[in-house]
Design an enzyme around this catalytic site. Structure first.
Site, PDB file in Angstrom:
ATOM      1  N   LYS A  33      -2.157   9.329   0.822  1.00 59.55           N
ATOM      2  CA  LYS A  33      -3.213   9.678   1.775  1.00 59.55           C
ATOM      3  C   LYS A  33      -2.644  10.470   2.966  1.00 59.55           C
ATOM      4  O   LYS A  33      -3.341  11.314   3.538  1.00 59.55           O
ATOM      5  CB  LYS A  33      -3.931   8.418   2.270  1.00 59.55           C
ATOM      6  CG  LYS A  33      -4.717   7.689   1.180  1.00 59.55           C
ATOM      7  CD  LYS A  33      -5.842   8.542   0.615  1.00 59.55           C
ATOM      8  CE  LYS A  33      -6.782   7.729  -0.246  1.00 59.55           C
ATOM      9  NZ  LYS A  33      -7.871   8.526  -0.827  1.00 59.55           N
ATOM     10  N   TYR A  54       0.812  -1.229   0.000  1.00 60.54           N
ATOM     11  CA  TYR A  54       0.000   0.000   0.000  1.00 60.54           C
ATOM     12  C   TYR A  54       0.843   1.276   0.000  1.00 60.54           C
ATOM     13  O   TYR A  54       0.324   2.368   0.175  1.00 60.54           O
ATOM     14  CB  TYR A  54      -0.903  -0.050   1.239  1.00 60.54           C
ATOM     15  CG  TYR A  54      -2.162   0.775   1.160  1.00 60.54           C
ATOM     16  CD1 TYR A  54      -3.240   0.398   0.359  1.00 60.54           C
ATOM     17  CD2 TYR A  54      -2.304   1.934   1.928  1.00 60.54           C
ATOM     18  CE1 TYR A  54      -4.402   1.151   0.332  1.00 60.54           C
ATOM     19  CE2 TYR A  54      -3.473   2.680   1.894  1.00 60.54           C
ATOM     20  CZ  TYR A  54      -4.515   2.286   1.096  1.00 60.54           C
ATOM     21  OH  TYR A  54      -5.671   3.019   1.061  1.00 60.54           O
TER      22      TYR A  54
HETATM   23  N1  LIG Z   1     -12.770   0.828  -0.212  1.00 62.11           N
HETATM   24  C1  LIG Z   1     -12.023   0.984   0.869  1.00 62.11           C
HETATM   25  O1  LIG Z   1     -11.664   0.025   1.564  1.00 62.11           O
HETATM   26  C2  LIG Z   1     -11.607   2.360   1.316  1.00 62.11           C
HETATM   27  C3  LIG Z   1     -11.168   2.519   2.621  1.00 62.11           C
HETATM   28  C4  LIG Z   1     -10.765   3.796   3.051  1.00 62.11           C
HETATM   29  C5  LIG Z   1     -10.810   4.849   2.180  1.00 62.11           C
HETATM   30  N2  LIG Z   1     -11.232   4.664   0.901  1.00 62.11           N
HETATM   31  C6  LIG Z   1     -11.224   5.826   0.024  1.00 62.11           C
HETATM   32  O2  LIG Z   1     -12.555   6.104  -0.372  1.00 62.11           O
HETATM   33  C7  LIG Z   1     -12.521   6.725  -1.662  1.00 62.11           C
HETATM   34  C8  LIG Z   1     -13.453   5.982  -2.600  1.00 62.11           C
HETATM   35  O3  LIG Z   1     -13.035   4.627  -2.643  1.00 62.11           O
HETATM   36  P1  LIG Z   1     -13.942   3.465  -3.247  1.00 62.11           P
HETATM   37  O4  LIG Z   1     -13.606   2.256  -2.476  1.00 62.11           O
HETATM   38  O5  LIG Z   1     -15.339   3.931  -3.374  1.00 62.11           O
HETATM   39  O6  LIG Z   1     -13.254   3.344  -4.693  1.00 62.11           O
HETATM   40  P2  LIG Z   1     -13.825   2.775  -6.094  1.00 62.11           P
HETATM   41  O7  LIG Z   1     -15.013   1.930  -5.878  1.00 62.11           O
HETATM   42  O8  LIG Z   1     -12.629   2.214  -6.773  1.00 62.11           O
HETATM   43  O9  LIG Z   1     -14.262   4.111  -6.840  1.00 62.11           O
HETATM   44  C9  LIG Z   1     -13.290   5.052  -7.200  1.00 62.11           C
HETATM   45  C10 LIG Z   1     -13.958   6.180  -7.920  1.00 62.11           C
HETATM   46  O10 LIG Z   1     -12.930   7.130  -8.282  1.00 62.11           O
HETATM   47  C11 LIG Z   1     -12.999   7.360  -9.674  1.00 62.11           C
HETATM   48  N3  LIG Z   1     -11.679   7.659 -10.205  1.00 62.11           N
HETATM   49  C12 LIG Z   1     -10.574   6.873 -10.200  1.00 62.11           C
HETATM   50  N4  LIG Z   1      -9.555   7.520 -10.786  1.00 62.11           N
HETATM   51  C13 LIG Z   1     -10.026   8.736 -11.155  1.00 62.11           C
HETATM   52  C14 LIG Z   1      -9.453   9.851 -11.802  1.00 62.11           C
HETATM   53  N5  LIG Z   1      -8.173   9.841 -12.192  1.00 62.11           N
HETATM   54  N6  LIG Z   1     -10.218  10.950 -12.019  1.00 62.11           N
HETATM   55  C15 LIG Z   1     -11.521  10.969 -11.643  1.00 62.11           C
HETATM   56  N7  LIG Z   1     -12.127   9.927 -11.033  1.00 62.11           N
HETATM   57  C16 LIG Z   1     -11.382   8.826 -10.799  1.00 62.11           C
HETATM   58  C17 LIG Z   1     -13.615   6.107 -10.241  1.00 62.11           C
HETATM   59  O11 LIG Z   1     -14.206   6.396 -11.497  1.00 62.11           O
HETATM   60  P3  LIG Z   1     -13.745   5.665 -12.865  1.00 62.11           P
HETATM   61  O12 LIG Z   1     -14.101   4.223 -12.738  1.00 62.11           O
HETATM   62  O13 LIG Z   1     -14.487   6.375 -13.898  1.00 62.11           O
HETATM   63  O14 LIG Z   1     -12.267   5.839 -12.990  1.00 62.11           O
HETATM   64  C18 LIG Z   1     -14.639   5.761  -9.179  1.00 62.11           C
HETATM   65  O15 LIG Z   1     -15.818   6.520  -9.354  1.00 62.11           O
HETATM   66  C19 LIG Z   1     -11.064   6.734  -2.099  1.00 62.11           C
HETATM   67  O16 LIG Z   1     -10.475   7.974  -1.785  1.00 62.11           O
HETATM   68  C20 LIG Z   1     -10.469   5.621  -1.262  1.00 62.11           C
HETATM   69  O17 LIG Z   1      -9.070   5.770  -1.086  1.00 62.11           O
HETATM   70  C21 LIG Z   1     -11.657   3.437   0.453  1.00 62.11           C
END
Ligand SMILES: NC(=O)c1ccc[n+]([C@@H]2O[C@H](COP(=O)([O-])OP(=O)(O)OC[C@H]3O[C@@H](n4cnc5c(N)ncnc54)[C@H](OP(=O)(O)O)[C@@H]3O)[C@@H](O)[C@H]2O)c1
Length: 248
Positions: A156, A149
């Site tokens: 982050k 990671y």
């Molecule tokens: N899931 C976890 O375990 C977790 C835990 C803690 C924090 N988070 C944080 O929560 C947030 C959302 O995570 P998630 O799990 O919902 O992720 P996800 O399901 O992978 O969704 C990511 C989103 O970001 C968009 N994206 C990716 N690259 C991009 C770019 N260059 N420009 C614009 N949009 C972009 C994607 O759209 P496209 O598909 O169109 O690229 C998608 O809508 C992130 O900041 C992540 O680090 C997640």
């Protein structure tokens, strides 16, 4: 006119759920995505069904010119911006000895640089209406070791530090800036983790709260931070992890 919220990376996952919740609270919504057009349009449809206005903008937030273009598109449709949720994230999951410069740049640009330049553009619009709220989304890898990671964790950590700097300097524009950091949430993001199954099993077994963090747990905290009740909280990262980061 209704208040307007931009959620970056809102085609799916936590961003989509945040956009839908903000729409339910009466905000008009800007959906941003990079690749998932179909998912972005589906999200937009769900928001329109709630009776809210929605704009869908394809823009890679890792590219500052694309960020500027996104805000120009927003200006053509909405004459205000009240909330920015900087949620979009990506990253290369590799052991340190396999990391290349392109992996570092990709991850830092999308996860960290985007917050600064989206916040700059957002602040210019927010101050015209007397202020606003910015929430960035972080993860536990900012403050502790998670396998494979490194790039994301460091990006982050930058998000959390930048959140503090933004909170101070944007306060004079009446803009409140905070972060929400989450434990593992079972979204599509985890599919790119080489150790996904292990990570999910550990979160299920060890989280003191007795269950994994769900998308709504993160969204609830974002909604609190954009509410007036949180206006004296500035530059903080609220950890939503059911207590797992408290364990050694
Ligand atoms: N899931 C976890 O375990 C977790 C835990 C803690 C924090 N988070 C944080 O929560 C947030 C959302 O995570 P998630 O799990 O919902 O992720 P996800 O399901 O992978 O969704 C990511 C989103 O970001 C968009 N994206 C990716 N690259 C991009 C770019 N260059 N420009 C614009 N949009 C972009 C994607 O759209 P496209 O598909 O169109 O690229 C998608 O809508 C992130 O900041 C992540 O680090 C997640």
């Amino acid at each position: 006119m209704a208040k307007v919220a931009l959620v970056t990376g809102s085609s799916r996952g936590i961003g989509k759920a945040t956009a839908l919740r903000l729409a339910k609270e009466g905000y008009d919504i800007v959906i941003n995505y990079a690749r998932s057009k179909k998912a972005a349009l589906e999200t937009a449809g769900e928001i329109e069904a709630l009776g809210r206005k929605v704009l869908v903008v394809k823009a890679n937030v890792g590219d500052v010119e694309k960020i500027k273009g996104m805000f120009e598109e927003i200006d053509q449709v909405f004459d205000r911006l009240d909330i920015l949720v900087s949620n979009a994230a990506s990253g290369v999951q590799r052991p340190i000895m396999e990391l290349e410069e392109s992996h570092w740049n990709w991850t830092m640009n999308i996860n960290s640089k985007a917050l600064l330049f989206c916040a700059q553009e957002a602040a210019k619009r927010m101050e015209k209406n007397g202020g606003g709220k910015i929430v960035s989304i972080s993860s536990l890898g900012a403050i502790r070791y998670l396998e494979n990671y490194t790039t994301v964790g460091v990006s982050k950590a930058a998000v959390e530090a930048l959140t503090r700097y933004l909170a101070v300097e944007l306060s004079e524009k009446n803009i409140v800036v905070n972060a929400v950091s989450g434990g593992a949430v079972d979204t599509e993001a985890l599919k790119s983790f080489p150790n996904r199954e292990e990570l999910l099993a550990e979160a299920r077994a060890k989280t003191p709260a007795g269950k994994m963090v769900e998308i709504d747990d993160i969204v609830d905290t974002v909604m609190f931070l954009v509410s007036e009740k949180a206006s004296m909280i500035r530059g903080q990262t609220i950890i939503v992890d059911g207590g797992i980061s408290l364990l050694v």
